[in-house]
Design a protein around this motif. Structure first.
Motif, mmCIF file in Angstrom:
data_model
loop_
_atom_site.group_PDB
_atom_site.id
_atom_site.type_symbol
_atom_site.label_atom_id
_atom_site.label_comp_id
_atom_site.label_asym_id
_atom_site.label_seq_id
_atom_site.Cartn_x
_atom_site.Cartn_y
_atom_site.Cartn_z
ATOM 1 N N ALA A 155 -0.234 1.657 -3.945
ATOM 2 C CA ALA A 155 0.460 0.184 -3.105
ATOM 3 C C ALA A 155 -0.076 -0.324 -2.561
ATOM 4 O O ALA A 155 0.836 -2.107 -1.955
ATOM 5 C CB ALA A 155 1.358 1.785 -1.736
ATOM 6 N N MET A 156 -1.306 -0.052 -1.650
ATOM 7 C CA MET A 156 -1.909 -1.146 -0.639
ATOM 8 C C MET A 156 -3.309 -2.486 -1.921
ATOM 9 O O MET A 156 -3.185 -3.390 -1.285
ATOM 10 C CB MET A 156 -3.062 -0.465 0.071
ATOM 11 C CG MET A 156 -2.638 -0.051 1.150
ATOM 12 S SD MET A 156 -1.144 -1.409 2.126
ATOM 13 C CE MET A 156 -2.993 -2.192 2.756
ATOM 14 N N THR A 157 -2.950 -1.815 -3.223
ATOM 15 C CA THR A 157 -3.760 -2.687 -4.250
ATOM 16 C C THR A 157 -3.357 -3.150 -5.184
ATOM 17 O O THR A 157 -3.093 -4.493 -5.632
ATOM 18 C CB THR A 157 -4.674 -2.127 -4.440
ATOM 19 O OG1 THR A 157 -4.305 -1.141 -5.622
ATOM 20 C CG2 THR A 157 -5.968 -1.310 -3.548
ATOM 21 N N GLU A 158 -1.760 -2.763 -6.029
ATOM 22 C CA GLU A 158 -1.115 -2.860 -6.860
ATOM 23 C C GLU A 158 0.339 -3.731 -6.264
ATOM 24 O O GLU A 158 0.617 -4.370 -7.245
ATOM 25 C CB GLU A 158 -1.423 -1.570 -7.964
ATOM 26 C CG GLU A 158 -2.327 -1.805 -8.350
ATOM 27 C CD GLU A 158 -2.679 -0.322 -9.452
ATOM 28 O OE1 GLU A 158 -1.300 -0.162 -10.291
ATOM 29 O OE2 GLU A 158 -3.811 0.483 -9.533
ATOM 30 N N TRP A 159 0.602 -2.660 -5.390
ATOM 31 C CA TRP A 159 2.577 -2.903 -5.542
ATOM 32 C C TRP A 159 3.081 -4.214 -4.020
ATOM 33 O O TRP A 159 3.696 -4.433 -4.744
ATOM 34 C CB TRP A 159 2.989 -1.455 -5.627
ATOM 35 C CG TRP A 159 3.294 -0.595 -6.275
ATOM 36 C CD1 TRP A 159 2.709 -0.428 -7.306
ATOM 37 C CD2 TRP A 159 2.900 0.698 -5.856
ATOM 38 N NE1 TRP A 159 2.126 0.436 -7.961
ATOM 39 C CE2 TRP A 159 3.212 1.675 -7.306
ATOM 40 C CE3 TRP A 159 3.139 1.301 -5.242
ATOM 41 C CZ2 TRP A 159 2.833 3.199 -6.965
ATOM 42 C CZ3 TRP A 159 2.503 2.833 -5.061
ATOM 43 C CH2 TRP A 159 2.848 3.948 -6.271
ATOM 44 N N LEU A 160 2.017 -4.081 -3.366
ATOM 45 C CA LEU A 160 2.044 -4.953 -2.851
ATOM 46 C C LEU A 160 2.414 -6.342 -3.093
ATOM 47 O O LEU A 160 3.180 -7.561 -2.881
ATOM 48 C CB LEU A 160 1.128 -4.508 -1.613
ATOM 49 C CG LEU A 160 1.516 -5.623 0.543
ATOM 50 C CD1 LEU A 160 3.576 -4.812 0.726
ATOM 51 C CD2 LEU A 160 0.771 -4.877 1.037
ATOM 52 N N GLN A 174 15.408 -2.856 -5.046
ATOM 53 C CA GLN A 174 15.406 -2.519 -3.485
ATOM 54 C C GLN A 174 14.354 -2.009 -2.105
ATOM 55 O O GLN A 174 12.884 -2.561 -2.923
ATOM 56 C CB GLN A 174 15.172 -0.515 -4.011
ATOM 57 C CG GLN A 174 16.350 -0.007 -5.068
ATOM 58 C CD GLN A 174 17.871 -0.247 -4.971
ATOM 59 O OE1 GLN A 174 18.011 0.656 -3.595
ATOM 60 N NE2 GLN A 174 18.792 -0.412 -4.995
ATOM 61 N N THR A 175 14.276 -1.986 -1.411
ATOM 62 C CA THR A 175 13.360 -2.399 -0.313
ATOM 63 C C THR A 175 12.591 -0.751 -0.641
ATOM 64 O O THR A 175 12.363 0.202 -0.907
ATOM 65 C CB THR A 175 13.976 -2.012 0.742
ATOM 66 O OG1 THR A 175 14.670 -2.598 1.239
ATOM 67 C CG2 THR A 175 12.666 -2.203 2.024
ATOM 68 N N PRO A 176 11.292 -1.195 -0.887
ATOM 69 C CA PRO A 176 9.549 0.074 -0.947
ATOM 70 C C PRO A 176 9.854 0.844 0.279
ATOM 71 O O PRO A 176 10.268 0.743 1.608
ATOM 72 C CB PRO A 176 8.990 -1.105 -1.072
ATOM 73 C CG PRO A 176 9.259 -2.350 -1.781
ATOM 74 C CD PRO A 176 10.731 -2.347 -0.595
ATOM 75 N N ALA A 177 9.609 2.391 -0.411
ATOM 76 C CA ALA A 177 9.611 3.177 0.967
ATOM 77 C C ALA A 177 8.729 3.078 1.884
ATOM 78 O O ALA A 177 7.419 2.585 1.307
ATOM 79 C CB ALA A 177 9.929 4.363 0.152
ATOM 80 N N ASN A 178 8.528 3.416 2.762
ATOM 81 C CA ASN A 178 7.429 2.770 4.148
ATOM 82 C C ASN A 178 7.131 1.885 4.066
ATOM 83 O O ASN A 178 6.129 1.696 4.125
ATOM 84 C CB ASN A 178 6.362 3.799 3.135
ATOM 85 C CG ASN A 178 7.014 5.920 3.208
ATOM 86 O OD1 ASN A 178 7.803 5.813 3.912
ATOM 87 N ND2 ASN A 178 6.565 6.195 1.869
ATOM 88 N N LEU A 179 8.337 1.359 3.653
ATOM 89 C CA LEU A 179 7.251 -0.221 3.917
ATOM 90 C C LEU A 179 6.903 -0.369 5.559
ATOM 91 O O LEU A 179 5.712 -1.736 5.987
ATOM 92 C CB LEU A 179 8.081 -0.973 3.696
ATOM 93 C CG LEU A 179 8.323 -2.619 3.708
ATOM 94 C CD1 LEU A 179 7.114 -2.865 2.804
ATOM 95 C CD2 LEU A 179 9.468 -3.597 3.077
ATOM 96 N N ASP A 180 7.680 0.110 6.605
ATOM 97 C CA ASP A 180 7.177 -0.561 7.643
ATOM 98 C C ASP A 180 5.553 -0.073 8.227
ATOM 99 O O ASP A 180 5.355 -1.099 8.470
ATOM 100 C CB ASP A 180 7.791 0.500 9.024
ATOM 101 C CG ASP A 180 8.076 1.878 8.739
ATOM 102 O OD1 ASP A 180 7.581 2.404 7.370
ATOM 103 O OD2 ASP A 180 8.250 2.701 9.789
ATOM 104 N N ILE A 181 5.297 0.793 7.854
ATOM 105 C CA ILE A 181 4.129 1.664 7.911
ATOM 106 C C ILE A 181 3.306 0.359 6.718
ATOM 107 O O ILE A 181 1.413 -0.244 7.022
ATOM 108 C CB ILE A 181 3.892 2.718 7.785
ATOM 109 C CG1 ILE A 181 4.325 3.642 7.884
ATOM 110 C CG2 ILE A 181 2.051 3.296 7.831
ATOM 111 C CD1 ILE A 181 4.100 4.965 8.421
#
Length: 262
Positions: A155-160, A174-181
């Motif tokens: 999440a922090m290196t590839e997807w973001l 779609q809005t990614p899950a846990n996008l707030d954190i």
């Protein structure tokens, strides 16, 4: 004492990934973790100087999150992190309701974020080894977050980066899950980068993250007790970490220890 490099040293963290210099990789394949002989903090090999000395400048924090009854009724969660080889460098916390719904992924993300915060605090504590290797003001600081959560690292290196290029949407719109954190985490990492503090992520197998895994599970158990009205007195940081069954010494026994001098 440790020799001070006369030039800017190679970087271990590139685009949030851990990448040791080619000399280190050739001599010591795979990630190699150390404990500092002075302060007990976890480190990893960063580079080999012209004199042949191995420098361990990148600080390491082991992180994890756990959720009991994940996806079911009445879940409980917590996180655990370890910045060094003593129980005083282990931190735990039951899940705070301000973080939203209790899930395994949110607990893992929260554990990594808290690991970054605690790791930064410990990096600033006085240590002869730390001060020796950071005498050159041009040298940047590096903090490596180690987790057995593939979700957190990807999440922090590839997807973001892909989400950012797609207006913070997944490839399916779609809005990614846990996008707030994740967004809050990303903002903090980018802010630190501007201060020349680079944060990286490394995925390891669970047995390489055993201490943080146990801490997180214990925190989740405490969270469950709190939800049933048990007193919070025994749920503060470091109190749980002092339990002998967590075996901090067993976890760190496979680490190489830096000598006091070269």
């Amino acid at each position: 004492m440790y020799p001070i490099p006369n030039r800017r040293s190679p970087c271990s963290i590139v685009n949030r990934h851990y990448q040791p210099c080619y000399e280190v990789a050739a001599r010591y394949p795979g990630p190699q973790f150390y404990t500092c002989s002075y302060c007990g903090r976890f480190l990893t090999r960063t580079y080999i100087s012209e004199s042949g000395a191995i420098h361990c400048r990148t600080h390491v924090v082991f992180t994890d999150g756990a959720c009991l009854n994940n996806g079911q009724a009445n879940p409980s969660a917590g996180w655990g992190i370890a910045t060094g080889a003593s129980t005083s460098q282990c931190y735990v916390s039951p899940f705070d309701c301000s973080f939203g719904q209790r899930t395994n992924q949110r607990a893992e993300l929260t554990g990594a974020y808290e690991g970054m915060i605690r790791g930064l605090r410990d990096m600033k504590k006085s240590c002869p080894h730390y001060e020796q290797l950071h005498t050159d003001n041009g040298d940047r600081m590096e903090l490596l977050l180690v987790t057995d959560s593939e979700y957190v690292t990807k999440a922090m290196t590839e997807w973001l980066p892909k989400w950012k290029a797609n207006d913070m949407k997944t490839s399916s719109g779609q809005t990614p899950a846990n996008l707030d954190i994740i967004s809050h985490f990303d903002d903090r990492v980018e802010f630190l980068k501007k201060q020349d503090v680079h944060v990286g992520f490394m995925h390891v197998l669970r047995h390489r993250n055993e201490l943080a895994d146990k801490l997180a599970k214990r925190a989740a158990e405490v969270d469950r007790k709190l939800m049933h009205g048990v007193s919070r007195d025994n749920a503060f940081d470091k109190v749980i970490a002092s339990s002998p069954d967590l075996a901090v010494s067993d976890f760190t026994s496979t680490f190489e220890r830096l000598p006091n001098s070269r």
